[in-house]
Scaffold this motif. Structure first.
Motif, PDB file in Angstrom:
ATOM      1  N   TYR A 177     108.457  55.768 -12.623  1.00  0.00           N
ATOM      2  CA  TYR A 177     107.848  56.439 -12.199  1.00  0.00           C
ATOM      3  C   TYR A 177     107.357  57.927 -13.503  1.00  0.00           C
ATOM      4  O   TYR A 177     105.690  58.463 -13.259  1.00  0.00           O
ATOM      5  CB  TYR A 177     109.068  58.912 -11.601  1.00  0.00           C
ATOM      6  CG  TYR A 177     108.223  59.646 -11.451  1.00  0.00           C
ATOM      7  CD1 TYR A 177     107.570  59.379  -9.906  1.00  0.00           C
ATOM      8  CD2 TYR A 177     108.621  61.251 -11.471  1.00  0.00           C
ATOM      9  CE1 TYR A 177     106.680  61.521 -10.047  1.00  0.00           C
ATOM     10  CE2 TYR A 177     108.061  62.045 -11.197  1.00  0.00           C
ATOM     11  CZ  TYR A 177     107.264  61.880 -10.541  1.00  0.00           C
ATOM     12  OH  TYR A 177     106.812  63.733 -10.355  1.00  0.00           O
ATOM     13  N   ARG A 178     107.712  57.539 -14.596  1.00  0.00           N
ATOM     14  CA  ARG A 178     107.131  57.657 -15.663  1.00  0.00           C
ATOM     15  C   ARG A 178     106.037  56.891 -15.738  1.00  0.00           C
ATOM     16  O   ARG A 178     104.636  57.409 -15.464  1.00  0.00           O
ATOM     17  CB  ARG A 178     107.720  57.473 -16.883  1.00  0.00           C
ATOM     18  CG  ARG A 178     107.264  57.155 -18.500  1.00  0.00           C
ATOM     19  CD  ARG A 178     108.042  56.586 -19.557  1.00  0.00           C
ATOM     20  NE  ARG A 178     109.107  58.118 -20.006  1.00  0.00           N
ATOM     21  CZ  ARG A 178     108.968  59.184 -20.414  1.00  0.00           C
ATOM     22  NH1 ARG A 178     107.735  59.013 -21.457  1.00  0.00           N
ATOM     23  NH2 ARG A 178     109.895  59.716 -20.927  1.00  0.00           N
ATOM     24  N   ASN A 179     105.705  55.739 -15.163  1.00  0.00           N
ATOM     25  CA  ASN A 179     104.456  54.962 -15.158  1.00  0.00           C
ATOM     26  C   ASN A 179     103.366  55.717 -14.284  1.00  0.00           C
ATOM     27  O   ASN A 179     102.416  55.806 -14.617  1.00  0.00           O
ATOM     28  CB  ASN A 179     104.883  53.687 -14.440  1.00  0.00           C
ATOM     29  CG  ASN A 179     105.783  52.998 -15.876  1.00  0.00           C
ATOM     30  OD1 ASN A 179     105.883  53.244 -16.676  1.00  0.00           O
ATOM     31  ND2 ASN A 179     106.495  51.926 -15.574  1.00  0.00           N
ATOM     32  N   PHE A 180     104.059  55.973 -13.027  1.00  0.00           N
ATOM     33  CA  PHE A 180     103.145  56.834 -12.203  1.00  0.00           C
ATOM     34  C   PHE A 180     102.199  57.883 -13.342  1.00  0.00           C
ATOM     35  O   PHE A 180     101.354  58.023 -12.525  1.00  0.00           O
ATOM     36  CB  PHE A 180     103.477  57.434 -10.986  1.00  0.00           C
ATOM     37  CG  PHE A 180     103.385  58.093  -9.931  1.00  0.00           C
ATOM     38  CD1 PHE A 180     102.561  57.980  -9.383  1.00  0.00           C
ATOM     39  CD2 PHE A 180     103.486  59.668  -9.844  1.00  0.00           C
ATOM     40  CE1 PHE A 180     101.677  58.898  -8.543  1.00  0.00           C
ATOM     41  CE2 PHE A 180     102.838  60.774  -9.685  1.00  0.00           C
ATOM     42  CZ  PHE A 180     101.854  60.014  -8.243  1.00  0.00           C
ATOM     43  N   LEU A 181     103.657  59.267 -13.944  1.00  0.00           N
ATOM     44  CA  LEU A 181     102.721  59.781 -14.360  1.00  0.00           C
ATOM     45  C   LEU A 181     101.777  59.394 -15.746  1.00  0.00           C
ATOM     46  O   LEU A 181     100.795  60.855 -15.500  1.00  0.00           O
ATOM     47  CB  LEU A 181     103.908  60.802 -14.789  1.00  0.00           C
ATOM     48  CG  LEU A 181     104.830  61.235 -14.025  1.00  0.00           C
ATOM     49  CD1 LEU A 181     105.899  62.463 -14.971  1.00  0.00           C
ATOM     50  CD2 LEU A 181     104.511  62.713 -12.735  1.00  0.00           C
ATOM     51  N   GLU A 182     102.161  58.888 -15.868  1.00  0.00           N
ATOM     52  CA  GLU A 182     101.577  58.338 -16.773  1.00  0.00           C
ATOM     53  C   GLU A 182      99.687  57.780 -16.673  1.00  0.00           C
ATOM     54  O   GLU A 182      98.806  57.373 -17.697  1.00  0.00           O
ATOM     55  CB  GLU A 182     101.696  57.194 -17.957  1.00  0.00           C
ATOM     56  CG  GLU A 182     102.585  58.253 -18.852  1.00  0.00           C
ATOM     57  CD  GLU A 182     103.921  56.711 -19.539  1.00  0.00           C
ATOM     58  OE1 GLU A 182     103.639  55.813 -19.335  1.00  0.00           O
ATOM     59  OE2 GLU A 182     104.294  56.813 -20.840  1.00  0.00           O
ATOM     60  N   THR A 183      99.658  57.237 -15.208  1.00  0.00           N
ATOM     61  CA  THR A 183      98.571  56.672 -14.466  1.00  0.00           C
ATOM     62  C   THR A 183      97.661  57.793 -13.658  1.00  0.00           C
ATOM     63  O   THR A 183      96.276  58.349 -14.154  1.00  0.00           O
ATOM     64  CB  THR A 183      98.623  55.661 -13.414  1.00  0.00           C
ATOM     65  OG1 THR A 183      99.951  54.691 -14.442  1.00  0.00           O
ATOM     66  CG2 THR A 183      97.910  55.859 -12.662  1.00  0.00           C
ATOM     67  N   CYS A 184      98.777  58.691 -13.043  1.00  0.00           N
ATOM     68  CA  CYS A 184      97.990  59.860 -11.962  1.00  0.00           C
ATOM     69  C   CYS A 184      99.395  61.184 -12.125  1.00  0.00           C
ATOM     70  O   CYS A 184     100.477  60.529 -11.502  1.00  0.00           O
ATOM     71  CB  CYS A 184      97.290  59.959 -11.695  1.00  0.00           C
ATOM     72  SG  CYS A 184      98.407  58.682  -9.844  1.00  0.00           S
ATOM     73  N   ASN A 185      98.790  62.716 -12.839  1.00  0.00           N
ATOM     74  CA  ASN A 185      99.923  63.048 -12.742  1.00  0.00           C
ATOM     75  C   ASN A 185      99.839  63.344 -11.812  1.00  0.00           C
ATOM     76  O   ASN A 185      99.842  65.132 -11.341  1.00  0.00           O
ATOM     77  CB  ASN A 185      99.938  64.304 -13.976  1.00  0.00           C
ATOM     78  CG  ASN A 185     100.603  65.313 -14.014  1.00  0.00           C
ATOM     79  OD1 ASN A 185     101.524  65.303 -13.341  1.00  0.00           O
ATOM     80  ND2 ASN A 185     100.478  66.145 -15.574  1.00  0.00           N
ATOM     81  N   GLY A 186      99.920  63.494 -10.569  1.00  0.00           N
ATOM     82  CA  GLY A 186     100.154  64.279  -9.098  1.00  0.00           C
ATOM     83  C   GLY A 186      99.455  62.917  -8.541  1.00  0.00           C
ATOM     84  O   GLY A 186      98.259  62.961  -9.164  1.00  0.00           O
ATOM     85  N   CYS A 187      98.750  63.105  -6.869  1.00  0.00           N
ATOM     86  CA  CYS A 187      97.893  63.362  -6.319  1.00  0.00           C
ATOM     87  C   CYS A 187      97.909  63.671  -4.926  1.00  0.00           C
ATOM     88  O   CYS A 187      99.285  64.643  -4.238  1.00  0.00           O
ATOM     89  CB  CYS A 187      98.043  62.032  -6.046  1.00  0.00           C
ATOM     90  SG  CYS A 187      98.958  61.298  -5.137  1.00  0.00           S
ATOM     91  N   SER A 188      96.821  63.717  -4.088  1.00  0.00           N
ATOM     92  CA  SER A 188      96.835  64.712  -2.849  1.00  0.00           C
ATOM     93  C   SER A 188      96.148  63.571  -1.756  1.00  0.00           C
ATOM     94  O   SER A 188      95.526  62.895  -1.982  1.00  0.00           O
ATOM     95  CB  SER A 188      96.059  65.499  -2.977  1.00  0.00           C
ATOM     96  OG  SER A 188      95.988  66.891  -3.467  1.00  0.00           O
TER      97      SER A 188
END
Length: 75
Positions: free
Chosen positions: A41-52
């Motif tokens: 999840y940290r990697n996700f946030l560092e890649t894109c901080n949320g999405c639609s």
């Protein structure tokens, strides 16, 4: 993107990814919730901080909240 529904109609959907979260935002979140965020999840946030995901003009979509939005809602 175009997705065909079960009736054969084609609808237009979009996906939007937010800019990356800063290291300080992630550390603040961990401090607020009292735990370390899992690495994936940290990697996700560092890649894109949320999405639609799969936004539709009439039906909406699936939103994954950004770290900044979490703090603005709790204030």
């Amino acid at each position: 993107m175009y997705i065909q529904n079960k009736n054969g109609e084609i609808d237009t959907y979009s996906c939007t990814f937010h800019p990356p979260a800063s290291k300080s935002d992630i550390e603040r979140l961990e401090s607020e919730i009292g735990i370390n965020i899992p690495l994936d999840y940290r990697n996700f946030l560092e890649t894109c901080n949320g999405c639609s995901l799969f936004d539709h003009t009439l039906y909406g979509g699936e939103n994954i909240t950004s770290v900044a939005l979490m703090f603005s809602e709790s204030s």
